[in-house]
Design a protein around this motif. Structure first.
Motif, PDB file in Angstrom:
ATOM      1  N   SER A 319       0.810  -1.216   0.000  1.00  0.00           N
ATOM      2  CA  SER A 319       0.000   0.000   0.000  1.00  0.00           C
ATOM      3  C   SER A 319       0.842   1.265   0.000  1.00  0.00           C
ATOM      4  CB  SER A 319      -0.926   0.028   1.224  1.00  0.00           C
ATOM      5  OG  SER A 319      -1.801  -1.073   1.242  1.00  0.00           O
ATOM      6  N   LEU A 320       2.006   1.242   0.641  1.00  0.00           N
ATOM      7  CA  LEU A 320       2.714   2.485   0.934  1.00  0.00           C
ATOM      8  C   LEU A 320       4.066   2.622   0.262  1.00  0.00           C
ATOM      9  CD1 LEU A 320       1.825   2.825   4.731  1.00  0.00           C
ATOM     10  CD2 LEU A 320       0.742   3.923   2.762  1.00  0.00           C
ATOM     11  N   MET A 429      -5.225  -1.246   9.414  1.00  0.00           N
ATOM     12  CA  MET A 429      -5.711  -0.815   8.105  1.00  0.00           C
ATOM     13  C   MET A 429      -5.901   0.705   8.080  1.00  0.00           C
ATOM     14  SD  MET A 429      -8.635  -3.626   7.214  1.00  0.00           S
ATOM     15  CE  MET A 429      -8.315  -5.381   7.147  1.00  0.00           C
ATOM     16  N   ASP A 430      -6.518   1.240   9.128  1.00  0.00           N
ATOM     17  CA  ASP A 430      -6.732   2.690   9.190  1.00  0.00           C
ATOM     18  C   ASP A 430      -5.414   3.446   9.257  1.00  0.00           C
ATOM     19  OD1 ASP A 430      -9.519   2.562   9.091  1.00  0.00           O
ATOM     20  OD2 ASP A 430      -9.736   2.420  11.251  1.00  0.00           O
ATOM     21  N   THR A 431      -4.441   2.887   9.967  1.00  0.00           N
ATOM     22  CA  THR A 431      -3.117   3.510  10.027  1.00  0.00           C
ATOM     23  C   THR A 431      -2.529   3.642   8.629  1.00  0.00           C
ATOM     24  OG1 THR A 431      -2.702   2.617  12.250  1.00  0.00           O
ATOM     25  CG2 THR A 431      -0.778   3.269  10.949  1.00  0.00           C
ATOM     26  N   VAL A 432      -2.642   2.585   7.839  1.00  0.00           N
ATOM     27  CA  VAL A 432      -2.134   2.607   6.468  1.00  0.00           C
ATOM     28  C   VAL A 432      -2.880   3.652   5.636  1.00  0.00           C
ATOM     29  CG1 VAL A 432      -2.065   1.242   4.335  1.00  0.00           C
ATOM     30  CG2 VAL A 432      -1.200   0.273   6.475  1.00  0.00           C
ATOM     31  N   ALA A 433      -4.189   3.768   5.836  1.00  0.00           N
ATOM     32  CA  ALA A 433      -4.973   4.754   5.085  1.00  0.00           C
ATOM     33  C   ALA A 433      -4.487   6.174   5.364  1.00  0.00           C
ATOM     34  CB  ALA A 433      -6.452   4.616   5.429  1.00  0.00           C
ATOM     35  N   ARG A 437      -2.079   8.991   2.852  1.00  0.00           N
ATOM     36  CA  ARG A 437      -2.391  10.378   2.511  1.00  0.00           C
ATOM     37  C   ARG A 437      -1.329  11.342   3.038  1.00  0.00           C
ATOM     38  NH1 ARG A 437      -8.996  10.920   1.939  1.00  0.00           N
ATOM     39  NH2 ARG A 437      -9.081   9.266   0.357  1.00  0.00           N
ATOM     40  N   LEU A 438      -0.659  10.994   4.141  1.00  0.00           N
ATOM     41  CA  LEU A 438       0.474  11.804   4.571  1.00  0.00           C
ATOM     42  C   LEU A 438       1.581  11.773   3.515  1.00  0.00           C
ATOM     43  CD1 LEU A 438       0.754  10.986   8.385  1.00  0.00           C
ATOM     44  CD2 LEU A 438       0.402  13.254   7.384  1.00  0.00           C
ATOM     45  N   GLN A 439       1.682  10.674   2.783  1.00  0.00           N
ATOM     46  CA  GLN A 439       2.654  10.564   1.700  1.00  0.00           C
ATOM     47  C   GLN A 439       2.144  11.180   0.397  1.00  0.00           C
ATOM     48  OE1 GLN A 439       4.206   6.251   3.390  1.00  0.00           O
ATOM     49  NE2 GLN A 439       4.094   6.502   1.177  1.00  0.00           N
ATOM     50  N   GLY A 440       0.911  11.694   0.399  1.00  0.00           N
ATOM     51  CA  GLY A 440       0.351  12.327  -0.784  1.00  0.00           C
ATOM     52  C   GLY A 440      -0.091  11.365  -1.858  1.00  0.00           C
ATOM     53  N   GLN A 441      -0.433  10.144  -1.469  1.00  0.00           N
ATOM     54  CA  GLN A 441      -0.796   9.146  -2.474  1.00  0.00           C
ATOM     55  C   GLN A 441      -2.196   9.346  -3.039  1.00  0.00           C
ATOM     56  OE1 GLN A 441       2.232   5.579  -1.247  1.00  0.00           O
ATOM     57  NE2 GLN A 441       0.055   5.182  -0.969  1.00  0.00           N
ATOM     58  N   HIS A 442      -2.956  10.288  -2.474  1.00  0.00           N
ATOM     59  CA  HIS A 442      -4.276  10.625  -3.014  1.00  0.00           C
ATOM     60  C   HIS A 442      -4.189  11.838  -3.937  1.00  0.00           C
ATOM     61  CE1 HIS A 442      -3.539  13.304   0.247  1.00  0.00           C
ATOM     62  NE2 HIS A 442      -4.714  13.891   0.213  1.00  0.00           N
ATOM     63  N   VAL A 443      -2.968  12.306  -4.190  1.00  0.00           N
ATOM     64  CA  VAL A 443      -2.744  13.448  -5.072  1.00  0.00           C
ATOM     65  C   VAL A 443      -2.130  12.927  -6.372  1.00  0.00           C
ATOM     66  CG1 VAL A 443      -1.529  15.636  -5.356  1.00  0.00           C
ATOM     67  CG2 VAL A 443      -2.397  14.971  -3.103  1.00  0.00           C
ATOM     68  N   ASP A 450      -7.215  13.399  -5.828  1.00  0.00           N
ATOM     69  CA  ASP A 450      -7.996  12.487  -6.670  1.00  0.00           C
ATOM     70  C   ASP A 450      -8.113  11.134  -5.965  1.00  0.00           C
ATOM     71  OD1 ASP A 450      -9.297  11.131  -8.650  1.00  0.00           O
ATOM     72  OD2 ASP A 450      -7.638  11.171 -10.093  1.00  0.00           O
ATOM     73  N   PRO A 451      -9.029  11.004  -4.999  1.00  0.00           N
ATOM     74  CA  PRO A 451      -9.144   9.754  -4.255  1.00  0.00           C
ATOM     75  C   PRO A 451      -9.447   8.543  -5.125  1.00  0.00           C
ATOM     76  CG  PRO A 451     -10.330  11.518  -3.139  1.00  0.00           C
ATOM     77  CD  PRO A 451      -9.949  12.034  -4.486  1.00  0.00           C
ATOM     78  N   ALA A 452     -10.054   8.739  -6.265  1.00  0.00           N
ATOM     79  CA  ALA A 452     -10.372   7.606  -7.142  1.00  0.00           C
ATOM     80  C   ALA A 452      -9.111   6.972  -7.731  1.00  0.00           C
ATOM     81  CB  ALA A 452     -11.302   8.055  -8.269  1.00  0.00           C
ATOM     82  N   ALA A 453      -7.999   7.708  -7.725  1.00  0.00           N
ATOM     83  CA  ALA A 453      -6.746   7.171  -8.258  1.00  0.00           C
ATOM     84  C   ALA A 453      -5.709   6.992  -7.151  1.00  0.00           C
ATOM     85  CB  ALA A 453      -6.210   8.110  -9.333  1.00  0.00           C
ATOM     86  N   GLU A 454      -6.162   6.861  -5.916  1.00  0.00           N
ATOM     87  CA  GLU A 454      -5.250   6.800  -4.773  1.00  0.00           C
ATOM     88  C   GLU A 454      -4.355   5.559  -4.844  1.00  0.00           C
ATOM     89  OE1 GLU A 454      -5.351   7.543   0.043  1.00  0.00           O
ATOM     90  OE2 GLU A 454      -7.195   7.650  -1.146  1.00  0.00           O
ATOM     91  N   LEU A 455      -3.055   5.770  -4.748  1.00  0.00           N
ATOM     92  CA  LEU A 455      -2.091   4.689  -4.896  1.00  0.00           C
ATOM     93  C   LEU A 455      -2.145   3.686  -3.743  1.00  0.00           C
ATOM     94  CD1 LEU A 455       1.002   6.729  -6.152  1.00  0.00           C
ATOM     95  CD2 LEU A 455      -0.559   5.325  -7.508  1.00  0.00           C
TER      96      LEU A 455
END
Length: 496
Positions: A319-320, A429-433, A437-443, A450-455
Motif C-alpha cells: 500500500s505504501l 488498516m486505518d493507520t495505512v490509510a 495520505r500523509l505521503q500524498g498518495q491521493h494526489v 484524486d481519491p479515485a486514483a489513490e495509490l
C-alpha cells in the motif's frame, strides 16, 4: 473507562524525548493531518458506489449484515457436509484466513478429533504457488483417507483469473472428477467460490454454467482490495467454518466485527484524541520515516503466531511503497526474533524503527515451576505464569531498544480473541490509510486531490509479472514455434 474503551492502547518508547524534526516541520505534518481528517470525514458520508470507486468500501465491511448472514448460513450447512476445508488463494485472498487460523484456532487444530474441534473441519491451504509439493501431498493424503467428497475447496480470487490459484483449482477439478461419485459433472459440489460479482470473473462464469456448492457465490465486494478484505467473506467464511465449542459460525463473525466497530468509532474521533490510535500511530510512523531517516519497520508481534506479521507486511508494503517512499516491513516474532535478528537491530544500520504488538492476556495460566534446582540466574522465572514471563521479555526488549536510541512504539492488546484481533487489524488498516495520505498518495501527478486514483489501494506493480508469466506459459506449450521462446535448461548437478 470501561472494557470496550481499552481493547487496544498505543505507547511510544520516546516519551520525554525531544520530538523528531523541527517544530515548523511538525506543524506542517499536523496541518496535513487536519486536512486529511476533514477529507475522510466528507468521504464517510458518500454513497456506497462512490466509496467503492475510491477503494474504501472496506471501511463499511462491518455494516454488511446481509453478507454476514449468508456467509454464516453457508458455513453452518457446509460444516455438516464436509470434514475438511481447503482454502485456495494467494496474497490477500489467503493471508487473512491464515491469520485467523494462526491466532484464534487451537495450535494443533488438525490433530484434534471433530468433537474436540467443536464440529469444525480440518483446515489446509493451497493455491499460493505453482510448486506442486504440498498440493500433491494434500490430494494424495485425502485420497488415501477416502474423503475427496467430504472436502470443501474455497477458491478465492476477486478476478477469478489469478494464475496460481486457478492453476491449483484446475488440478483439484481433475482430481475431484476422478475421485468423487459425480465424476466430471459432480466436482462443482465440492467447490465454494469467493469472487467478484461482476461478469468479468471467470469463477462467476463457471458458477453461472453449473452452480457450486450451496448454489451461492461468496462476494468480494466492489471497492475492497485483497489486502483490505479480511472482514468480508474472504476472511469471515473461514472464521465461521472453524468455529469451535461454545460458539457458532454467526456469533464468531459478530465477535470479530464488534472489534472492527470499536476501531471504526475511534477512527472517527478528532485525530489528536489519545484514543484515536490509528492517527497517532500513522503520525509516529511518518515522523520516523521523514525526519528520523528510518526506512525499515520491524513488526514485532510478541506472541507465538507468525501470520499476523505476514499479513501486515503485505498490507503496509503493497500500500505504501509508492513513488520511491514508504517503510519496508520486516515481520518478527518475539521472543524468537531476539535470537535471530535483534543483534542486527541494535548493532547494525541505524535505519530501523520497531512496532511491537504486546498481548496482555495470552490465555491460560501455565506456570513455570518454582523451587527447582536449576541455577544460572533462572530463579526469577520460577512461579511466574508463562504469559507474565512473555510480558517481561517484551518489556525488557522495548526498554533496551529505547536505551539504545532505537525508536519503538507498542500496540498493547488486552487479550487474544476475535474481538480484539478484529480491532487490531482494523486499526492497522486505518493507520495505512492515513499514512498513505500523509505521503500524498491521493494526489495525482498534476497535483490534484484524486481519491479515485489513490495509490494506497492500487497494485499496478504486479501486472508486469502476471502478464509475463502468462506469455511464457503459452510459449512453453509450443516448443519450436519461433524465436523468442524461453530457454529452460535441463537440471544439472553442477548448478549447486
Amino acid at each position: 473507562m470501561n472494557v470496550v474503551e481499552t481493547l487496544i492502547r498505543l505507547a511510544t518508547g520516546d516519551e520525554g524525548r525531544p520530538p523528531i524534526g523541527q517544530s515548523a516541520d511538525i506543524r506542517d505534518i499536523d496541518n496535513s493531518l487536519n486536512a486529511i481528517h476533514d477529507l475522510f470525514a466528507i468521504e464517510a458520508s458518500l454513497a456506497p458506489d462512490t466509496l467503492a470507486r475510491y477503494g474504501r468500501a472496506w471501511t463499511r465491511s462491518h455494516l454488511q449484515d446481509g453478507d454476514v448472514r449468508r456467509t454464516a448460513d453457508l458455513a453452518n450447512r457446509a460444516r455438516d457436509d464436509f470434514a475438511a476445508l481447503v482454502t485456495l488463494g494467494i496474497g490477500g485472498s489467503d493471508l487473512s484466513a491464515r491469520v485467523f487460523h494462526d491466532v484464534l484456532n487451537p495450535a494443533y487444530h488438525n490433530h484434534l478429533t471433530a468433537d474436540e474441534r467443536g464440529g469444525a473441519p480440518e483446515v489446509y491451504f493451497a493455491g499460493d504457488t505453482f510448486d506442486p509439493r504440498r498440493l500433491r501431498a494434500l490430494l494424495a493424503m485425502l485420497t488415501r483417507r477416502g474423503t475427496p467428497d467430504r472436502t470443501l475447496f474455497n477458491v478465492i480470487s476477486k478476478s477469478g483469473r489469478t494464475g496460481e490459484t486457478i492453476g491449483a483449482l484446475m488440478v483439484v477439478r481433475d482430481w475431484l472428477s476422478r475421485h468423487t461419485p459425480g465424476g466430471a459433472t459432480g466436482w462443482h459440489g465440492c467447490i465454494v467460490a469467493t469472487t467478484g460479482r461482476d461478469a468479468g470473473s471467470a469463477l462467476s462464469e463457471l458458477h453461472r454454467k453449473r452452480p457450486f456448492y450451496g448454489d451461492a457465490l461468496l462476494p468480494v465486494p466492489e471497492g475492497v482490495g485483497g489486502r483490505f478484505s479480511a472482514f468480508s467473506p474472504v476472511g469471515t467464511f473461514f472464521l465461521a467454518m472453524t468455529a469451535g465449542t461454545g460458539t457458532s459460525p454467526g456469533s464468531r463473525i459478530r465477535q470479530l466485527l464488534e472489534g472492527v466497530r470499536w476501531a471504526d468509532a475511534r477512527w472517527n474521533l478528532p485525530w489528536r484524541d489519545e484514543r484515536n490510535i490509528a492517527w497517532r500511530l500513522a503520525r509516529w510512523l511518518h515522523l520516523q520515516e521523514r525526519f528520523g531517516e528510518r526506512n525499515t519497520l520491524v513488526f514485532y508481534n510478541y506472541a507465538d503466531n507468525r501470520r499476523l506479521g505476514d499479513w501486515f507486511q503485505q498490507l503496509y508494503d503493497e500500500s505504501l511503497q509508492e513513488r520511491g517512499g514508504g517503510l519496508h516491513v520486516v515481520p518478527a516474532v518475539g521472543p524468537a526474533a531476539n535470537h535471530s535478528i535483534l543483534n542486527g537491530i541494535v548493532g547494525g544500520r541505524s535505519d530501523r524503527a520497531v512496532l511491537f504488538v504486546h498481548w496482555e492476556d495470552l490465555g491460560g495460566d501455565t506456570r513455570i515451576p518454582a523451587d527447582t534446582d536449576i541455577g544460572g540466574g533462572m530463579a526469577g522465572f520460577g512461579g511466574l505464569r508463562m504469559g507474565e514471563a512473555q510480558s517481561a521479555s517484551y518489556l525488557g526488549t522495548a526498554r533496551d531498544f529505547s536505551a539504545r536510541g532505537i525508536p519503538n512504539a507498542t500496540l498493547h492488546v488486552a487479550r487474544r480473541d476475535e474481538r480484539h484481533l478484529g480491532a487490531l487489524m482494523r486499526v492497522l488498516m486505518d493507520t495505512v490509510a492515513v499514512k498513505g495520505r500523509l505521503q500524498g498518495q491521493h494526489v495525482n501527478d498534476a497535483g490534484e486531490v484524486d481519491p479515485a486514483a489513490e495509490l494506497t489501494y492500487s497494485q499496478d506493480g504486479v501486472e508486469g509479472y502476471k502478464q509475463r508469466t502468462r506469455d511464457l506459459a503459452l510459449q512453453m506449450k509450443s516448443p519450436g514455434a519461433g524465436p523468442g521462446l524461453p530457454v529452460v535448461p535441463p537440471f544439472r548437478s553442477d548448478y549447486l
